[in-house]
Motif scaffolding. Structure first.
Motif, mmCIF file in Angstrom:
data_model
loop_
_atom_site.group_PDB
_atom_site.id
_atom_site.type_symbol
_atom_site.label_atom_id
_atom_site.label_comp_id
_atom_site.label_asym_id
_atom_site.label_seq_id
_atom_site.Cartn_x
_atom_site.Cartn_y
_atom_site.Cartn_z
ATOM 1 N N SER A 224 0.847 -1.322 0.054
ATOM 2 C CA SER A 224 0.057 -0.095 0.032
ATOM 3 C C SER A 224 0.811 1.123 -0.001
ATOM 4 N N ASP A 225 0.201 2.273 -0.579
ATOM 5 C CA ASP A 225 0.705 3.687 -0.566
ATOM 6 C C ASP A 225 0.440 4.460 1.033
ATOM 7 N N TYR A 226 -1.004 4.085 1.276
ATOM 8 C CA TYR A 226 -1.503 4.931 2.270
ATOM 9 C C TYR A 226 -2.295 3.772 3.292
ATOM 10 N N THR A 227 -2.209 4.019 4.408
ATOM 11 C CA THR A 227 -2.710 3.042 5.404
ATOM 12 C C THR A 227 -3.812 3.774 6.453
ATOM 13 N N GLY A 228 -4.894 3.059 6.742
ATOM 14 C CA GLY A 228 -5.630 3.646 7.466
ATOM 15 C C GLY A 228 -5.866 2.568 8.748
ATOM 16 N N PHE A 229 -6.134 3.112 9.951
ATOM 17 C CA PHE A 229 -5.929 1.832 11.048
ATOM 18 C C PHE A 229 -7.414 2.162 11.831
ATOM 19 N N LEU A 230 -8.275 1.217 11.882
ATOM 20 C CA LEU A 230 -9.578 1.247 12.210
ATOM 21 C C LEU A 230 -9.766 0.756 13.557
ATOM 22 N N ILE A 236 -8.789 5.966 13.685
ATOM 23 C CA ILE A 236 -7.638 5.942 14.670
ATOM 24 C C ILE A 236 -6.320 7.162 14.016
ATOM 25 N N GLU A 237 -5.995 6.596 12.925
ATOM 26 C CA GLU A 237 -4.971 7.183 12.068
ATOM 27 C C GLU A 237 -4.965 6.837 10.693
ATOM 28 N N TYR A 238 -4.624 7.900 9.937
ATOM 29 C CA TYR A 238 -4.469 7.625 8.285
ATOM 30 C C TYR A 238 -3.365 8.291 8.106
ATOM 31 N N ASN A 239 -2.364 7.582 7.205
ATOM 32 C CA ASN A 239 -1.120 8.461 6.851
ATOM 33 C C ASN A 239 -0.364 7.946 5.601
ATOM 34 N N ILE A 240 0.437 8.150 5.121
ATOM 35 C CA ILE A 240 1.494 7.358 3.930
ATOM 36 C C ILE A 240 1.821 6.380 4.907
#
Length: 262
Positions: A224-230, A236-240
């Motif tokens: 992945s290029d970006y990841t979101g933590f659910l 909770i967090e979303y970033n490169i």
């Protein structure tokens, strides 16, 4: 350095945007006030523990969660700045534009050829030459053509698990989608088949916007290029991806990706 080399990169185009998305199954709130963006021709991974709402989140994009479910949605899911929950949305067209690959391979018990052309035929494509072109294109894009080109009329059920999953990807690609949703597409596969799917994702992002749900931290970091933590239905967090995995901003994110969660 030349002027051409100094030219700033074009900003990434947002393909899908979630704005304060809250999602209910009956009276149960599965997603709470999630806002995030999915960029064109990039891979975004959604990670988090079981039951945190990952699958619900991606299924909200093509509204497939509505099938056999009593749902309610607050907020917006914007595809090219158009809310997919507007009353004038054509669900058949939406699900053509936003394809889906599920956790377990689910080929139809028909031939490989008929699996791939199932969608195009549904959308009115009946010309044999055109269907043949779609089959070759889709199976090539899913890295399966060379393995099955001599047995297109054989049952898809005879393929290996990894081949079946790549066939399901080909079936999704056959209707020319813009976004490809992948709900833990490797969880039922062995390491060799998983590696093939990951290589395929890397190639497919040249053409499609991809959102992948995965419970595998290493996989998220690789593809992945970006990841979101659910967590508990909240973003909770979303970033490169590289930044989220190396310098997470939230302690709970760090605990989860390092295996200390809970």
């Amino acid at each position: 350095m030349t002027k051409a080399e100094q030219k700033p990169q074009e900003p990434e185009k947002v393909k899908v945007r979630l704005e304060n998305l809250t999602f209910y199954y009956g009276g149960y709130k599965s997603i709470t006030d999630v806002s995030m963006e999915f960029f064109e021709r990039k891979v975004t991974a959604i990670i988090g523990p079981s039951g945190c709402g990952k699958s619900t989140l991606i299924k909200s994009i093509n509204r497939i969660s509505e099938i056999n479910n009593d749902i309610r949605v607050d907020g917006k899911v914007l595809l090219d700045n158009k809310n997919v929950y507007d009353r004038d949305i054509d669900l058949v067209d939406l699900r053509r534009r936003v394809g889906m690959v599920f956790q377990r391979p689910n080929p139809f018990p028909i031939s490989i050829y008929d699996n791939v052309v199932f969608g195009p035929r549904l959308y009115g494509v009946n010309d044999k030459k055109k269907l043949d072109e779609i089959v070759q294109y889709s199976l090539t894009k899913s890295a399966l053509w060379n393995e099955v080109r001599e047995r297109l009329n054989q049952s898809a059920i005879g393929l290996s698990g990894g081949q079946q999953q790549r066939l399901c990807i080909a079936r999704a690609l056959a209707v020319d989608p813009e976004v490809l949703l992948m709900d833990e597409p490797c969880s039922a596969l062995d390491p060799t088949a998983t590696a093939r799917i990951e290589e395929l994702i890397e190639d497919l992002k040249k053409y499609y916007t991809i959102v992948i749900v995965t419970h595998n931290m290493q996989q998220a970091a690789r593809v992945s290029d970006y990841t979101g933590f659910l967590l508990n239905g909240q973003l909770i967090e979303y970033n490169i991806t590289t930044e989220l995995f190396t310098t997470p901003e939230e302690k709970v994110t760090e605990d989860y990706i390092t295996g200390r969660f809970g």
